[in-house]
Scaffold this active site. Structure first.
Site, PDB file in Angstrom:
ATOM      1  N   SER A 186       0.852  -1.187   0.000  1.00 16.64           N
ATOM      2  CA  SER A 186       0.000   0.000   0.000  1.00 16.64           C
ATOM      3  C   SER A 186       0.892   1.242   0.000  1.00 16.64           C
ATOM      4  CB  SER A 186      -0.956  -0.050   1.198  1.00 16.64           C
ATOM      5  OG  SER A 186      -1.938   0.945   1.112  1.00 16.64           O
ATOM      6  N   TRP A 187       0.755   2.153   0.987  1.00 12.28           N
ATOM      7  CA  TRP A 187       1.691   3.278   1.059  1.00 12.28           C
ATOM      8  C   TRP A 187       3.128   2.770   1.149  1.00 12.28           C
ATOM      9  CZ3 TRP A 187       3.583   7.890   0.461  1.00 12.28           C
ATOM     10  CH2 TRP A 187       4.679   8.287   1.219  1.00 12.28           C
TER      11      TRP A 187
END
Length: 322
Positions: free
Chosen positions: A117-118
């Site tokens: 994700s991030w």
């Protein structure tokens, strides 16, 4: 036609760190780090999701502790790093510099970099800045903070799949301001009214936790009740989103991918990822055809979904001895 359901590989056993500490990275910030597994093993750094999410003991268990020297780091303002939820001197490029400072402190020449994700955003940004320091990349749920991705998640897109949850998400924002939900949340999360900050932090976080799995996970929703965590997560994530990840141009990570195409890489993406839709992972795959690319057919965004978990474990095993 029979429906094939992914089965989860078991994670590696729970282990405790043999070393941890705080690294001073600026006049304001100190970041928490820890090491576990094999002290002389293949170094790997785990970059957590969020931004603002922090690490957890489970993050150690993707890696064979007999082989890997496992490094976890809480990014600025997140987890055990201090000061909590601090937005000053907190940009993508500050975090890239922190990763390098930690590598130098630990005496590591090159390491495997894991990010979901991030964490995938930060892993790519770090690798494009310091390709000579990266042995291999393991990326999950690709997120590049392009404007279209941010609007999909926080304005109009994901709302089509979860209209019920979206109604709860927007409740703290007056209708007149809902044409720019990101900006409206940011003003309230940074406005200084503690009651309003917490209300908005809970709404922001509950929205993302609700849509993060193919089937809603009550454990994710429980995070909303952790006041300290929810403020770190919502404030820091909104800070990065409102500033477009602090990139010079909208598609910077995709545009600069040639810098890392020589690095052995595995990409794992849930077909039904609502948080970070597969369109972005597909664009990375097309720009980086050398990378091993896995679509998990029955998964959303979470790393805990069976097929995604298994693919990530396989990737970690693949790079054990690189």
């Amino acid at each position: 036609m029979a429906v094939v359901t992914s089965k989860a590989r078991a994670m590696y056993p729970d282990i405790e760190p043999y070393d941890n500490g705080m690294l001073k990275v600026s006049e304001i910030h100190q970041v928490y780090y820890e090491q576990s597994g094999n002290k002389t093993g293949n170094p790997v750094i785990f970059l957590h999701w969020g931004p603002g999410g922090g690490t957890s003991p489970r993050d150690r268990t993707y890696f064979d502790p007999k082989v890997y020297r496992i490094i976890l780091m809480d990014q600025r303002g997140a987890g055990k790093s201090t000061p909590a939820a601090e937005l000053r001197e907190n940009t993508t490029w500050d975090l890239v510099a922190d990763i390098e400072k930690l590598r130098e402190k630990l005496g590591i020449k090159r390491w495997v970099v894991f990010g979901g994700s991030w964490g995938s955003t930060l892993a790519i940004a770090y690798a494009e800045t310091h390709p000579e320091r990266v042995k291999a990349l393991i990326l999950r749920g690709i997120f590049t903070l392009r404007r279209r991705e941010l609007l999909w998640l926080n304005q109009d897109g994901a709302s089509s799949f979860f209209p019920d949850a979206f109604e709860d998400y927007v409740k703290p924002i007056p209708e007149a301001e809902r044409c720019d939900l990101i900006g409206a949340f940011y003003r309230r999360l940074t406005g200084g009214d503690k009651k309003v900050e917490l209300e908005c932090a809970k709404a922001w976080t509950k929205w993302e936790m609700t849509i993060s799995r193919l089937y809603v996970d009550p454990q994710y929703l429980d995070l909303v009740e952790d006041v300290n965590w929810v403020l770190q997560f919502a404030k820091i994530e909104c800070h990065y989103i409102v500033h477009g990840g602090f990139f010079e141009k909208d598609d910077q990570l995709l545009a600069d991918v040639d810098k890392i195409r020589h690095i052995p890489t595995t990409i794992v993406q849930g077909r039904y990822d609502i948080v970070c839709p597969m369109d972005t992972a597909w664009k990375l795959h097309r720009a980086f055809p050398e990378a091993e690319f896995h679509i998990v057919p029955d998964a959303g965004h979470s790393e805990k979904e069976p097929g995604t978990q298994s693919r990530l474990l396989d990737a970690c095993d693949k790079y054990k001895n690189i």
